[in-house]
Write a protein that holds these residues in place. Structure first.
Motif, mmCIF file in Angstrom:
data_model
loop_
_atom_site.group_PDB
_atom_site.id
_atom_site.type_symbol
_atom_site.label_atom_id
_atom_site.label_comp_id
_atom_site.label_asym_id
_atom_site.label_seq_id
_atom_site.Cartn_x
_atom_site.Cartn_y
_atom_site.Cartn_z
ATOM 1 N N ALA A 32 0.811 -1.211 0.000
ATOM 2 C CA ALA A 32 0.000 0.000 0.000
ATOM 3 C C ALA A 32 0.845 1.261 0.000
ATOM 4 O O ALA A 32 0.350 2.329 0.283
ATOM 5 C CB ALA A 32 -0.938 -0.002 1.201
ATOM 6 N N HIS A 33 2.120 1.123 -0.279
ATOM 7 C CA HIS A 33 2.994 2.291 -0.402
ATOM 8 C C HIS A 33 4.038 1.953 -1.456
ATOM 9 O O HIS A 33 4.277 0.787 -1.769
ATOM 10 C CB HIS A 33 3.645 2.623 0.947
ATOM 11 N N PRO A 34 4.696 2.973 -2.038
ATOM 12 C CA PRO A 34 5.612 2.711 -3.154
ATOM 13 C C PRO A 34 6.837 1.894 -2.770
ATOM 14 O O PRO A 34 7.376 2.031 -1.678
ATOM 15 C CB PRO A 34 6.015 4.124 -3.588
ATOM 16 N N ASP A 154 0.492 5.139 -10.903
ATOM 17 C CA ASP A 154 0.300 3.693 -10.797
ATOM 18 C C ASP A 154 -0.907 3.423 -9.899
ATOM 19 O O ASP A 154 -0.866 3.725 -8.701
ATOM 20 C CB ASP A 154 1.555 3.063 -10.202
ATOM 21 N N PRO A 155 -1.991 2.851 -10.418
ATOM 22 C CA PRO A 155 -3.179 2.606 -9.597
ATOM 23 C C PRO A 155 -2.954 1.582 -8.499
ATOM 24 O O PRO A 155 -3.729 1.524 -7.541
ATOM 25 C CB PRO A 155 -4.214 2.105 -10.615
ATOM 26 N N THR A 156 -1.896 0.778 -8.580
ATOM 27 C CA THR A 156 -1.623 -0.213 -7.543
ATOM 28 C C THR A 156 -0.851 0.369 -6.363
ATOM 29 O O THR A 156 -0.652 -0.318 -5.365
ATOM 30 C CB THR A 156 -0.815 -1.391 -8.104
ATOM 31 N N LEU A 157 -0.391 1.615 -6.495
ATOM 32 C CA LEU A 157 0.369 2.310 -5.453
ATOM 33 C C LEU A 157 1.764 1.735 -5.263
ATOM 34 O O LEU A 157 2.470 2.124 -4.330
ATOM 35 C CB LEU A 157 -0.371 2.278 -4.101
ATOM 36 N N TYR A 158 2.197 0.839 -6.140
ATOM 37 C CA TYR A 158 3.492 0.188 -5.960
ATOM 38 C C TYR A 158 4.634 1.056 -6.475
ATOM 39 O O TYR A 158 5.742 1.025 -5.961
ATOM 40 C CB TYR A 158 3.493 -1.159 -6.684
ATOM 41 N N ASP A 206 -7.832 -4.127 -1.293
ATOM 42 C CA ASP A 206 -7.345 -4.223 -2.664
ATOM 43 C C ASP A 206 -6.983 -2.840 -3.185
ATOM 44 O O ASP A 206 -7.790 -2.164 -3.804
ATOM 45 C CB ASP A 206 -8.415 -4.850 -3.560
ATOM 46 N N PRO A 207 -5.733 -2.388 -2.949
ATOM 47 C CA PRO A 207 -5.325 -1.067 -3.396
ATOM 48 C C PRO A 207 -5.479 -0.860 -4.890
ATOM 49 O O PRO A 207 -5.679 0.252 -5.352
ATOM 50 C CB PRO A 207 -3.846 -1.012 -2.979
#
Length: 227
Positions: A32-34, A154-158, A206-207
């Protein structure tokens, strides 16, 4: 290099494991964070008739991630990425990120502008950093009238894509002559405070299905007058 146990299909693959050829578990608290940091540059190009011609991106990856790419793609073990190896990296990202539209999001007067897949990704390795550049064209004619919003996230926050300076988001071409450009940088702390309860639930479920990354993403707003 084992990242974590595979549990989800390819739709859940994040950039790091895409480029290394691995499959990771579903996003959870740790995702949930890069984990990957990119210094980005973006350019929207207009044709002389006042239509959006293409958008161009340049991504410079952090040295830690770049080193991991070196380890995975340096097939001849000469401690550098040769042209063929760089081409393999670029092609891997080109194929893997198609499902995320290469993190590019464009709306024209509130309507999404669909982009074609890049013809090619260009790769380089400069001063210890992987650099990828590519361009995309609209699938349909897109007249620059009203308000266009360009954002890269990035919608996944990765992956964190950072535009260090407002000039890193630019417009060019005669078709933008009647347009005014503005860079908007949302206050992430303010957004978190306003949505704390909701984001806590979304972050740890689900990020990839949240719009938090969209809310906090730096964006380029362009307002164009009709001819």
């Amino acid at each position: 290099m084992t990242l974590c146990t595979a549990q989800k299909p390819a739709s859940k693959i994040l950039l790091l494991v895409m480029i290394a050829g691995y499959v990771t578990a579903a996003p959870g608290p740790a995702a949930a964070h890069p984990h990957i940091f990119v210094n980005a540059k973006f350019e929207a190009v207009a044709d002389p008739d006042g239509n959006l011609a293409e958008v161009r991106d340049v991504w410079r990856f952090d040295e830690v991630f770049s080193s991991s790419v070196m380890l995975d793609f340096d097939k001849n073990a000469n401690l550098k990425l040769d042209p063929a190896e760089l081409a393999a990296v670029a092609d891997t990202v080109r194929n893997s990120l198609a499902q995320y539209n290469y993190y590019i999001n464009i709306t024209m007067n509130g309507k999404t502008v669909a982009l074609a897949k890049p013809d090619v990704f260009h790769g380089a390795y400069e001063d210890g950093s992987l650099v990828l550049s590519f361009s995309q064209k609209p699938k349909q004619k897109t007249a620059l009238k009203g308000v266009a919003v360009f954002s890269v996230y990035d919608p996944t926050l990765y992956t964190a894509l950072d535009f260090a300076d407002d000039v890193d988001l630019k417009i060019s071409g005669d078709g933008f002559a009647r347009c005014n450009r503005k860079v908007v940088r949302p206050d992430s702390k303010e957004i978190l405070a306003e949505n704390q309860a909701l984001l806590t639930t979304l972050f740890f479920s689900d990020p990839s299905g949240t719009n938090y990354s969209q809310l906090v993403a730096t964006r380029l707003e362009v307002r164009c007058n009709a001819r």
